[in-house]
Design a protein around this motif. Structure first.
Motif, short mmCIF file in Angstrom:
data_model
loop_
_atom_site.label_atom_id
_atom_site.label_comp_id
_atom_site.label_asym_id
_atom_site.label_seq_id
_atom_site.Cartn_x
_atom_site.Cartn_y
_atom_site.Cartn_z
N GLY A 189 22.36 17.38 -27.98
CA GLY A 189 21.71 18.68 -27.93
C GLY A 189 20.39 18.73 -28.65
N ARG A 190 19.92 17.57 -29.14
CA ARG A 190 18.72 17.51 -29.97
C ARG A 190 17.49 17.13 -29.15
N GLU A 191 16.43 17.92 -29.26
CA GLU A 191 15.17 17.61 -28.58
C GLU A 191 14.54 16.41 -29.27
N VAL A 192 14.13 15.39 -28.47
CA VAL A 192 13.56 14.18 -29.05
C VAL A 192 12.15 13.85 -28.58
N GLY A 193 11.62 14.60 -27.62
CA GLY A 193 10.28 14.30 -27.16
C GLY A 193 9.89 15.10 -25.94
N SER A 194 8.72 14.75 -25.42
CA SER A 194 8.20 15.42 -24.23
C SER A 194 7.53 14.38 -23.35
N SER A 195 7.31 14.79 -22.11
CA SER A 195 6.63 13.88 -21.20
C SER A 195 5.67 14.65 -20.30
N ALA A 196 4.66 13.93 -19.84
CA ALA A 196 3.69 14.47 -18.89
C ALA A 196 3.47 13.41 -17.83
N GLY A 197 3.68 13.76 -16.58
CA GLY A 197 3.55 12.79 -15.50
C GLY A 197 2.44 13.16 -14.53
N ALA A 198 1.87 12.12 -13.93
CA ALA A 198 0.89 12.28 -12.85
C ALA A 198 1.32 11.32 -11.76
N LEU A 199 1.77 11.87 -10.61
CA LEU A 199 2.34 11.06 -9.55
C LEU A 199 1.54 11.17 -8.25
N VAL A 200 1.57 10.06 -7.51
CA VAL A 200 0.87 9.99 -6.23
C VAL A 200 1.90 9.68 -5.15
N PRO A 201 2.09 10.61 -4.19
CA PRO A 201 3.09 10.37 -3.14
C PRO A 201 2.58 9.40 -2.09
N PRO A 226 8.22 7.62 -1.02
CA PRO A 226 7.90 6.72 -2.14
C PRO A 226 6.78 7.34 -2.98
N PHE A 227 6.74 6.98 -4.27
CA PHE A 227 5.66 7.44 -5.12
C PHE A 227 5.36 6.41 -6.20
N THR A 228 4.15 6.52 -6.74
CA THR A 228 3.73 5.73 -7.90
C THR A 228 3.07 6.70 -8.87
N GLY A 229 2.86 6.27 -10.09
CA GLY A 229 2.18 7.14 -11.03
C GLY A 229 2.32 6.69 -12.46
N THR A 230 1.92 7.58 -13.35
CA THR A 230 1.95 7.29 -14.78
C THR A 230 2.62 8.45 -15.51
N ILE A 231 3.45 8.10 -16.47
CA ILE A 231 4.10 9.10 -17.31
C ILE A 231 3.76 8.78 -18.77
N VAL A 232 3.37 9.78 -19.51
CA VAL A 232 3.09 9.61 -20.93
C VAL A 232 4.19 10.33 -21.70
N LEU A 233 4.90 9.56 -22.53
CA LEU A 233 5.96 10.09 -23.34
C LEU A 233 5.47 10.19 -24.78
N THR A 234 5.76 11.30 -25.43
CA THR A 234 5.23 11.52 -26.77
C THR A 234 6.33 12.00 -27.71
N THR A 235 6.29 11.48 -28.95
CA THR A 235 7.18 11.99 -30.00
C THR A 235 6.32 12.34 -31.20
N ALA A 236 6.83 13.18 -32.05
CA ALA A 236 6.07 13.60 -33.23
C ALA A 236 5.88 12.45 -34.22
N LYS A 237 6.86 11.54 -34.32
CA LYS A 237 6.81 10.50 -35.35
C LYS A 237 6.37 9.13 -34.87
N LYS A 238 6.68 8.77 -33.65
CA LYS A 238 6.50 7.38 -33.22
C LYS A 238 5.36 7.15 -32.24
N GLY A 239 4.51 8.12 -31.98
CA GLY A 239 3.39 7.89 -31.09
C GLY A 239 3.75 8.15 -29.64
N ALA A 240 3.15 7.37 -28.75
CA ALA A 240 3.32 7.62 -27.32
C ALA A 240 3.48 6.33 -26.55
N LEU A 241 4.12 6.44 -25.40
CA LEU A 241 4.23 5.35 -24.46
C LEU A 241 3.65 5.81 -23.13
N GLU A 242 2.82 4.97 -22.53
CA GLU A 242 2.32 5.24 -21.20
C GLU A 242 3.07 4.30 -20.27
#
Length: 170
Positions: free
Chosen positions: A69-81, A91-107
């Motif tokens: 039940g604990r929120e651990v992060g957020s994400s923002a995606g940009a997809l191309v169908p 089918p789709f491709t794209g990029t998702i950026v995941l972010t946390t307050a403590k550990k930075g981000a993953l693209e």
């Protein structure tokens, strides 16, 4: 509608990455812990989470990731169908950026499919690129879920493995 469906898949993937980013480096992952001569391999962690998000209707998605039940992060995606097949599988491709307050981000670069008939989607990572404290992260991500075709809201399950190189003891 196709863009909305693609975005839902991206959000799911991003959600998984964010959760993983927040849990990858444990407190004991300091230089020299448990290995002779300070030579350390990557510290890897598996991650399992759920997410709830929205297809924003413009090729982008946004989601909140949860572990239990604990929120651990957020994400923002940009997809191309791509072009849907005769059965409505898009089918789709794209990029998702995941972010946390403590550990930075993953693209995370992803590819996946979305059913324009059922709203079911799935995606896998193609490449993971860390930012900030996660800058040397590698790994893989799998996301699947279902989107409400009328509202664009979606839920997802995220499984990931993220590895961060341990520091060499000087």
């Amino acid at each position: 509608m196709h863009a909305r469906l693609l975005r839902a898949g991206a959000v799911a993937v991003a959600t998984g990455a964010l959760v993983t980013a927040g849990l990858v480096a444990p407190a004991h992952a300091g230089p020299g812990n448990g290995h002779a001569y300070g030579h350390l391999k990557s510290q890897c962690r598996g991650f399992h989470a759920t997410g709830a998000g929205t297809d924003n209707g413009d090729g982008t998605t946004s989601a909140t990731l949860y572990q239990g039940g604990r929120e651990v992060g957020s994400s923002a995606g940009a997809l191309v169908p791509g072009v849907p097949d005769a059965d409505g599988l898009l089918p789709f491709t794209g990029t998702i950026v995941l972010t946390t307050a403590k550990k930075g981000a993953l693209e995370v670069s992803v590819q996946g499919t979305f059913s324009t008939v059922t709203g079911e989607f799935s995606a896998r990572s193609v490449e993971v690129d860390g930012r900030g404290p996660m800058r040397n992260a590698t790994g893989r991500l799998r996301v699947w879920g279902v989107q409400d075709l009328a509202t664009g809201a979606f839920t997802e399950t995220v499984h990931a493995k993220v590895c961060v190189p341990k520091k060499h003891q000087s």
